[in-house]
Design a protein around this motif. Structure first.
Motif, PDB file in Angstrom:
ATOM      1  N   ARG A  52       0.829  -1.210   0.000  1.00 11.86           N
ATOM      2  CA  ARG A  52       0.000   0.000   0.000  1.00 11.86           C
ATOM      3  C   ARG A  52       0.863   1.260   0.000  1.00 11.86           C
ATOM      4  O   ARG A  52       0.571   2.221  -0.714  1.00 11.86           O
ATOM      5  N   ALA A  53       1.925   1.252   0.783  1.00 11.32           N
ATOM      6  CA  ALA A  53       2.809   2.414   0.847  1.00 11.32           C
ATOM      7  C   ALA A  53       3.513   2.648  -0.490  1.00 11.32           C
ATOM      8  O   ALA A  53       3.602   3.790  -0.955  1.00 11.32           O
ATOM      9  N   THR A 104       2.344   6.069   5.770  1.00 14.81           N
ATOM     10  CA  THR A 104       1.457   5.825   6.912  1.00 14.81           C
ATOM     11  C   THR A 104       1.170   4.353   7.180  1.00 14.81           C
ATOM     12  O   THR A 104       1.246   3.919   8.341  1.00 14.81           O
ATOM     13  N   PRO A 105       0.843   3.535   6.171  1.00 12.87           N
ATOM     14  CA  PRO A 105       0.563   2.123   6.480  1.00 12.87           C
ATOM     15  C   PRO A 105       1.729   1.411   7.165  1.00 12.87           C
ATOM     16  O   PRO A 105       1.518   0.561   8.033  1.00 12.87           O
ATOM     17  N   THR A 126       8.007   6.426  16.518  1.00 12.61           N
ATOM     18  CA  THR A 126       7.127   6.538  15.349  1.00 12.61           C
ATOM     19  C   THR A 126       7.570   7.665  14.420  1.00 12.61           C
ATOM     20  O   THR A 126       7.435   7.539  13.201  1.00 12.61           O
ATOM     21  N   ASP A 127       8.126   8.746  14.971  1.00 12.33           N
ATOM     22  CA  ASP A 127       8.646   9.816  14.105  1.00 12.33           C
ATOM     23  C   ASP A 127       9.835   9.311  13.294  1.00 12.33           C
ATOM     24  O   ASP A 127       9.967   9.628  12.110  1.00 12.33           O
ATOM     25  N   PHE A 162      12.166   7.154   8.263  1.00  7.35           N
ATOM     26  CA  PHE A 162      12.802   5.986   7.656  1.00  7.35           C
ATOM     27  C   PHE A 162      12.041   5.534   6.411  1.00  7.35           C
ATOM     28  O   PHE A 162      12.617   5.361   5.341  1.00  7.35           O
ATOM     29  N   TRP A 163      10.730   5.351   6.555  1.00  5.13           N
ATOM     30  CA  TRP A 163       9.931   4.860   5.432  1.00  5.13           C
ATOM     31  C   TRP A 163       9.708   5.914   4.374  1.00  5.13           C
ATOM     32  O   TRP A 163       9.636   5.599   3.170  1.00  5.13           O
ATOM     33  N   ALA A 164       9.634   7.186   4.741  1.00  3.92           N
ATOM     34  CA  ALA A 164       9.533   8.246   3.733  1.00  3.92           C
ATOM     35  C   ALA A 164      10.794   8.276   2.878  1.00  3.92           C
ATOM     36  O   ALA A 164      10.711   8.413   1.649  1.00  3.92           O
TER      37      ALA A 164
END
Length: 64
Positions: free
Chosen positions: A18-19, A26-27, A50-51, A56-58
Motif C-alpha cells: 500500500r505504501a 502511513t501504512p 514513530t517519528d 525511515f519509510w519516507a
C-alpha cells in the motif's frame, strides 16, 4: 496486532504494498511503536520511535 510470524509478515507486506503504491508511509508507520528502532546500514544512527519510522519509510519511498 497479530503475533504469529505468518500473520506479522502478511501485515507487513500488505502495508509495504500500500505504501509503495500510494507513496504514503502511513501504512508502514502504523506498524511501529514509540520504542521502535529502525536501522539502515548506510546511516550511522538508528531511526527511533514513530517519528523515526515515518522518516525511515519516507526516505525509503523516495527511491520509487
Amino acid at each position: 496486532m497479530p503475533t504469529d510470524t505468518a500473520a506479522v509478515a502478511d501485515r507487513f507486506t500488505d502495508a509495504l504494498d500500500r505504501a509503495e503504491q500510494s507513496g504514503d508511509a502511513t501504512p508502514l508507520v502504523e506498524l511501529f511503536t514509540a520504542d521502535a528502532e529502525l536501522t539502515n546500514l548506510a546511516k550511522p544512527d538508528p531511526a527511533r520511535g514513530t517519528d523515526g519510522a515515518k522518516r525511515f519509510w519516507a526516505d525509503y519511498l523516495k527511491t520509487f
